[in-house]
Design a protein around this motif. Structure first.
Motif, PDB file in Angstrom:
ATOM      1  N   LEU A  23       0.842  -1.202   0.000  1.00 48.18           N
ATOM      2  CA  LEU A  23       0.000   0.000   0.000  1.00 48.18           C
ATOM      3  C   LEU A  23       0.870   1.243   0.000  1.00 48.18           C
ATOM      4  CD1 LEU A  23      -2.705  -0.867   2.718  1.00 48.18           C
ATOM      5  CD2 LEU A  23      -2.974  -0.928   0.238  1.00 48.18           C
ATOM      6  N   LEU A  24       0.473   2.228  -0.801  1.00 44.37           N
ATOM      7  CA  LEU A  24       1.102   3.549  -0.736  1.00 44.37           C
ATOM      8  C   LEU A  24       0.171   4.440   0.101  1.00 44.37           C
ATOM      9  CD1 LEU A  24       2.320   3.729  -4.427  1.00 44.37           C
ATOM     10  CD2 LEU A  24       3.719   3.450  -2.376  1.00 44.37           C
ATOM     11  N   PRO A  25       0.662   5.579   0.575  1.00 49.36           N
ATOM     12  CA  PRO A  25      -0.173   6.370   1.498  1.00 49.36           C
ATOM     13  C   PRO A  25      -1.491   6.823   0.863  1.00 49.36           C
ATOM     14  CG  PRO A  25       2.042   7.282   1.333  1.00 49.36           C
ATOM     15  CD  PRO A  25       1.937   6.221   0.294  1.00 49.36           C
ATOM     16  N   PHE A  26      -2.581   6.536   1.517  1.00 45.27           N
ATOM     17  CA  PHE A  26      -3.874   7.100   1.097  1.00 45.27           C
ATOM     18  C   PHE A  26      -4.842   7.134   2.270  1.00 45.27           C
ATOM     19  CE2 PHE A  26      -4.572   2.559   0.192  1.00 45.27           C
ATOM     20  CZ  PHE A  26      -5.873   2.336   0.644  1.00 45.27           C
ATOM     21  N   ALA A  27      -5.918   7.888   2.107  1.00 45.55           N
ATOM     22  CA  ALA A  27      -6.974   7.959   3.124  1.00 45.55           C
ATOM     23  C   ALA A  27      -8.296   7.727   2.419  1.00 45.55           C
ATOM     24  CB  ALA A  27      -6.944   9.339   3.779  1.00 45.55           C
ATOM     25  N   PHE A  28      -9.355   7.552   3.171  1.00 44.61           N
ATOM     26  CA  PHE A  28     -10.650   7.358   2.506  1.00 44.61           C
ATOM     27  C   PHE A  28     -11.761   8.070   3.252  1.00 44.61           C
ATOM     28  CE2 PHE A  28      -9.498   3.659   5.052  1.00 44.61           C
ATOM     29  CZ  PHE A  28     -10.563   3.563   5.936  1.00 44.61           C
ATOM     30  N   VAL A  42      -1.392  13.030  -3.944  1.00 44.34           N
ATOM     31  CA  VAL A  42      -1.285  13.823  -5.171  1.00 44.34           C
ATOM     32  C   VAL A  42      -2.664  14.145  -5.750  1.00 44.34           C
ATOM     33  CG1 VAL A  42       1.024  13.024  -5.712  1.00 44.34           C
ATOM     34  CG2 VAL A  42      -0.932  11.769  -6.637  1.00 44.34           C
ATOM     35  N   GLY A  43      -3.719  13.846  -4.988  1.00 46.23           N
ATOM     36  CA  GLY A  43      -5.063  14.216  -5.411  1.00 46.23           C
ATOM     37  C   GLY A  43      -5.753  13.201  -6.304  1.00 46.23           C
ATOM     38  N   GLU A  44      -5.116  12.043  -6.556  1.00 42.36           N
ATOM     39  CA  GLU A  44      -5.791  10.994  -7.331  1.00 42.36           C
ATOM     40  C   GLU A  44      -6.881  10.380  -6.450  1.00 42.36           C
ATOM     41  OE1 GLU A  44      -5.166  10.367 -10.415  1.00 42.36           O
ATOM     42  OE2 GLU A  44      -3.033  10.359 -10.865  1.00 42.36           O
ATOM     43  N   TYR A  45      -7.925   9.847  -7.064  1.00 36.95           N
ATOM     44  CA  TYR A  45      -8.967   9.225  -6.256  1.00 36.95           C
ATOM     45  C   TYR A  45      -9.523   7.973  -6.924  1.00 36.95           C
ATOM     46  CZ  TYR A  45     -12.667  11.021  -9.330  1.00 36.95           C
ATOM     47  OH  TYR A  45     -13.480  11.287 -10.403  1.00 36.95           O
ATOM     48  N   LEU A  46     -10.083   7.116  -6.086  1.00 38.81           N
ATOM     49  CA  LEU A  46     -10.797   5.920  -6.543  1.00 38.81           C
ATOM     50  C   LEU A  46     -12.162   5.935  -5.879  1.00 38.81           C
ATOM     51  CD1 LEU A  46      -8.109   3.171  -5.783  1.00 38.81           C
ATOM     52  CD2 LEU A  46      -8.748   3.968  -8.076  1.00 38.81           C
ATOM     53  N   ASP A  70      -6.280   0.317 -11.893  1.00 40.92           N
ATOM     54  CA  ASP A  70      -6.522   1.720 -11.580  1.00 40.92           C
ATOM     55  C   ASP A  70      -5.790   2.105 -10.285  1.00 40.92           C
ATOM     56  OD1 ASP A  70      -7.765   3.769 -12.804  1.00 40.92           O
ATOM     57  OD2 ASP A  70      -9.687   3.575 -11.737  1.00 40.92           O
ATOM     58  N   ALA A  71      -5.927   1.243  -9.293  1.00 43.52           N
ATOM     59  CA  ALA A  71      -5.272   1.497  -7.996  1.00 43.52           C
ATOM     60  C   ALA A  71      -3.759   1.565  -8.173  1.00 43.52           C
ATOM     61  CB  ALA A  71      -5.644   0.406  -6.999  1.00 43.52           C
ATOM     62  N   LEU A 342     -12.605  21.383  -8.216  1.00 44.08           N
ATOM     63  CA  LEU A 342     -12.527  20.457  -9.358  1.00 44.08           C
ATOM     64  C   LEU A 342     -11.125  20.407  -9.951  1.00 44.08           C
ATOM     65  CD1 LEU A 342     -15.772  21.243 -11.343  1.00 44.08           C
ATOM     66  CD2 LEU A 342     -15.095  18.989 -10.505  1.00 44.08           C
ATOM     67  N   THR A 343     -10.473  21.563  -9.998  1.00 46.11           N
ATOM     68  CA  THR A 343      -9.116  21.603 -10.540  1.00 46.11           C
ATOM     69  C   THR A 343      -8.188  20.757  -9.676  1.00 46.11           C
ATOM     70  OG1 THR A 343      -9.590  23.802 -11.377  1.00 46.11           O
ATOM     71  CG2 THR A 343      -7.276  23.175 -11.314  1.00 46.11           C
ATOM     72  N   LYS A 344      -8.437  20.776  -8.364  1.00 43.27           N
ATOM     73  CA  LYS A 344      -7.629  19.934  -7.467  1.00 43.27           C
ATOM     74  C   LYS A 344      -7.958  18.452  -7.660  1.00 43.27           C
ATOM     75  CE  LYS A 344      -7.020  22.974  -3.464  1.00 43.27           C
ATOM     76  NZ  LYS A 344      -6.122  22.368  -2.506  1.00 43.27           N
ATOM     77  N   ILE A 345      -9.216  18.149  -7.969  1.00 47.22           N
ATOM     78  CA  ILE A 345      -9.626  16.751  -8.119  1.00 47.22           C
ATOM     79  C   ILE A 345      -9.192  16.181  -9.468  1.00 47.22           C
ATOM     80  CG2 ILE A 345     -11.643  15.198  -8.327  1.00 47.22           C
ATOM     81  CD1 ILE A 345     -13.125  16.984  -6.338  1.00 47.22           C
ATOM     82  N   LEU A 346      -9.353  16.972 -10.509  1.00 45.63           N
ATOM     83  CA  LEU A 346      -9.205  16.414 -11.864  1.00 45.63           C
ATOM     84  C   LEU A 346      -7.879  16.727 -12.554  1.00 45.63           C
ATOM     85  CD1 LEU A 346     -12.839  17.117 -13.213  1.00 45.63           C
ATOM     86  CD2 LEU A 346     -11.942  14.979 -12.290  1.00 45.63           C
ATOM     87  N   THR A 347      -7.030  17.546 -11.943  1.00 43.66           N
ATOM     88  CA  THR A 347      -5.748  17.858 -12.591  1.00 43.66           C
ATOM     89  C   THR A 347      -4.606  17.723 -11.581  1.00 43.66           C
ATOM     90  OG1 THR A 347      -5.480  20.212 -12.063  1.00 43.66           O
ATOM     91  CG2 THR A 347      -6.988  19.687 -13.850  1.00 43.66           C
ATOM     92  N   PRO A 348      -3.381  17.650 -12.071  1.00 46.70           N
ATOM     93  CA  PRO A 348      -2.251  17.557 -11.136  1.00 46.70           C
ATOM     94  C   PRO A 348      -1.828  18.910 -10.569  1.00 46.70           C
ATOM     95  CG  PRO A 348      -1.508  17.226 -13.400  1.00 46.70           C
ATOM     96  CD  PRO A 348      -2.977  17.514 -13.461  1.00 46.70           C
ATOM     97  N   THR A 349      -2.509  19.984 -10.956  1.00 49.18           N
ATOM     98  CA  THR A 349      -2.067  21.305 -10.490  1.00 49.18           C
ATOM     99  C   THR A 349      -2.924  21.815  -9.332  1.00 49.18           C
ATOM    100  OG1 THR A 349      -3.453  22.287 -12.167  1.00 49.18           O
ATOM    101  CG2 THR A 349      -1.134  22.071 -12.697  1.00 49.18           C
ATOM    102  N   ASP A 350      -2.382  22.799  -8.625  1.00 52.41           N
ATOM    103  CA  ASP A 350      -3.127  23.403  -7.522  1.00 52.41           C
ATOM    104  C   ASP A 350      -3.387  24.863  -7.882  1.00 52.41           C
ATOM    105  OD1 ASP A 350      -3.316  22.859  -4.149  1.00 52.41           O
ATOM    106  OD2 ASP A 350      -3.652  24.848  -4.986  1.00 52.41           O
ATOM    107  N   PRO A 351      -4.652  25.296  -7.852  1.00 52.30           N
ATOM    108  CA  PRO A 351      -4.937  26.671  -8.285  1.00 52.30           C
ATOM    109  C   PRO A 351      -4.472  27.743  -7.307  1.00 52.30           C
ATOM    110  CG  PRO A 351      -6.971  25.427  -7.903  1.00 52.30           C
ATOM    111  CD  PRO A 351      -5.844  24.534  -7.513  1.00 52.30           C
ATOM    112  N   LYS A 352      -3.887  27.359  -6.179  1.00 51.84           N
ATOM    113  CA  LYS A 352      -3.298  28.341  -5.259  1.00 51.84           C
ATOM    114  C   LYS A 352      -4.349  29.262  -4.669  1.00 51.84           C
ATOM    115  CE  LYS A 352       1.192  30.549  -5.203  1.00 51.84           C
ATOM    116  NZ  LYS A 352       2.076  31.487  -5.831  1.00 51.84           N
ATOM    117  N   TYR A 353      -5.463  28.723  -4.297  1.00 52.28           N
ATOM    118  CA  TYR A 353      -6.492  29.536  -3.645  1.00 52.28           C
ATOM    119  C   TYR A 353      -6.156  29.584  -2.149  1.00 52.28           C
ATOM    120  CZ  TYR A 353     -11.128  31.164  -2.267  1.00 52.28           C
ATOM    121  OH  TYR A 353     -12.168  31.894  -1.733  1.00 52.28           O
TER     122      TYR A 353
END
Ligand code: SF4
Length: 487
Positions: A23-28, A42-46, A70-71, A342-353
């Motif tokens: 297992l690599l680090p994740f939470a649920f 890194v913001g990936e999700y299952l 996928d995992a 959504l940008t945090k969920i669907l892309t590898p970038t952070d919008p810096k809000y």
């Protein structure tokens, strides 16, 4: 010596890998009785059922299972074929955290605390009298601009705020001119925004904005009755002046040069569709559904006590559904807070809000130069000051240099405490990668920069919104719309 003792030798890891997966680090996080989302750093999700989650966590997920690959590709597990998994995970993590290294990009100049409105939720405790006392001087502006350019950020966004900033238009012109002069040598990506109620939007202001590509941000709380109730002006003409201003900017500068945001009062709650329709009627294509902030007149007039987080969340969710419906019918309208998440969920970038970062973005993403030269860690920090609490004051442009301001104990201590990954409750939260921390808000509401999350409006709000976004992403029609909102 100390460092090398922290790791086992290579063979001990190989043993794990040769027998199933690691297992690599994740939470649920549970989003419905039998649906969980597992998220990683890194913001990936299952999206998984409870049974699948159990298999995954217990190390008994078989390679033939539909989510196994996928995992693996999303770095929740690695097996003996995952040669580059850790390197890739590290690369993605660096990309996600990269904005921190850019340091402060948003520089807010409070050029006047004076204002012609008497909004009941005003967060800065505006003044109307005493020009000399509440307007920024040239000397203060010059020093603040020089400080802004000491930031290592390749992009510098200067945002003029108030009060009503156009009441001190000469200093806006001065700051733009100073910045452009400095930028001949600095060559940064320079952008200007004026946040204005548009009352004083003259031909001179429009021509100046056109010449310098200045963006305008305004407030539109909904139809005339709500807007004027929330944002009273002595002549009761605030709504009309705002609409006239929006149209003037759209026709003179272009439709993409103006954005509006709304603040939710108790009156707004039952007028959702009317508020959104107002944006459509005025050809606006972004709306920011915002709850009241607990500062300034919003506290004095007890506005913040008029609805709780559940009422606000329902309002937000209904708003989102209505906005998605309009999008599906052909009118593009983006909800801004959802876009950031959504940008945090669907892309590898952070919008810096600023309010959705860990560590928090105070000081390191945005900083405020107040009219009197005081420097604050965020817009909310200076709102707190107007209520008599200078907790997040970093110093003053006349007495402190860049290093003193940005390495002040108050900033560094608060940033350290704002790392959500080490905060109680957040450290175990499956939504942490899309959330962040808001130390100024938690200090203002709970007297503690970390905050007691079970009692926090911020936490409940973000939990409710992020859960809802994941539910919407499950529906192909809504997902298509949401994907078009990514920044
Ligand atoms: S504030 Fe709440 S939702 Fe956000 S990371 Fe912490 S526990 Fe999770």
């Amino acid at each position: 010596m100390g460092l090398s003792n922290k790791f086992k030798d290579l063979e001990s890891y190989s043993e794990v890998l040769s027998d199933g997966y690691q297992l690599l680090p994740f939470a649920f996080h549970k989003i419905s009785p039998d649906k969980y989302i597992a998220t990683n750093i890194v913001g990936e999700y299952l999206t998984v059922s409870r049974d699948t989650l159990k298999l995954l966590v217990n190390g008994t997920l078989l390679p033939s299972h539909p989510i196994y690959n996928d995992a693996k590709s999303k770095h929740f597990i690695m097996d003996r074929d995952s040669d580059t998994a850790l390197d890739l995970l590290a690369l993605k993590y660096r990309t996600k955290q990269h904005p921190i290294s850019e340091f402060t990009g948003l520089h807010i100049f409070v050029v006047s605390l004076r204002c012609d409105y008497t909004c009941k939720y005003c967060q800065v405790s505006r003044k109307m009298e005493d020009v000399d006392k509440f307007d920024m001087s040239e000397e203060t502006a010059r020093k603040a601009v020089a400080l802004a350019f000491e930031s290592p950020s390749k992009s510098i966004k200067i945002e003029f705020q108030g009060g009503e900033p156009l009441l001190n238009f000469p200093i806006i012109k001065f700051i733009v001119s100073e910045s452009l002069t400095l930028n001949i040598k600095e060559n940064r990506v320079l952008q200007f925004v004026i946040t204005s109620n548009l009352t004083f939007l003259s031909e001179e202001v429009l021509a100046f904005c056109k010449l310098h590509n200045i963006y305008i941000s305004t407030s539109l709380d909904g139809p005339e009755s709500i807007h004027n109730k929330n944002r009273p002006r002595p002549n009761k003409d605030g709504y009309q002046k705002t609409i006239d201003g929006i149209r003037a900017v759209q026709s003179e500068l272009g439709k993409d040069r103006i954005a509006a945001l709304m603040t939710t009062t108790s009156e707004s709650l039952s007028n959702l569709e009317g508020i959104v329709d107002e944006y459509v009627q005025n050809d606006l294509h972004a709306i920011f559904l915002r709850p009241l902030s607990p500062y300034g007149f919003a506290i004095k007039t007890k506005q913040v006590e008029k609805y709780n987080v559940d009422k606000w969340s329902n309002f937000f969710k209904q708003g989102l559904e209505y906005i998605i419906k309009l999008n599906r019918a052909g009118y593009f309208l983006r909800e801004q807070y959802t876009s950031i998440i959504l940008t945090k969920i669907l892309t590898p970038t952070d919008p810096k809000y600023v309010d959705l970062q860990s560590p928090s973005g105070i000081g390191i993403s945005a900083v405020v130069y107040n009219y009197d030269g005081d420097v604050y860690a965020s817009d909310e920090a200076r709102m707190l000051k107007e209520m008599g609490d200078e907790k997040f004051k970093l110093g003053n442009v006349h007495t402190d240099d860049y290093i003193e301001l940005f390495s002040s104990d108050i900033l560094l201590d608060t940033l350290e405490e704002s790392i959500a990954e080490s905060a109680p409750m957040c450290s175990d939260c499956g939504l942490i990668t899309y959330c962040g921390s808001d130390p100024v808000y938690h200090y203002a509401t709970q007297g503690d920069v970390v905050g007691k999350k079970p009692l926090s409006f911020y936490c409940k709000k973000n939990t409710s919104i992020i859960e809802h976004i994941f539910e919407l992403l499950e529906d192909p029609g809504s997902r298509k719309v949401l994907e078009s909102w990514v920044l």
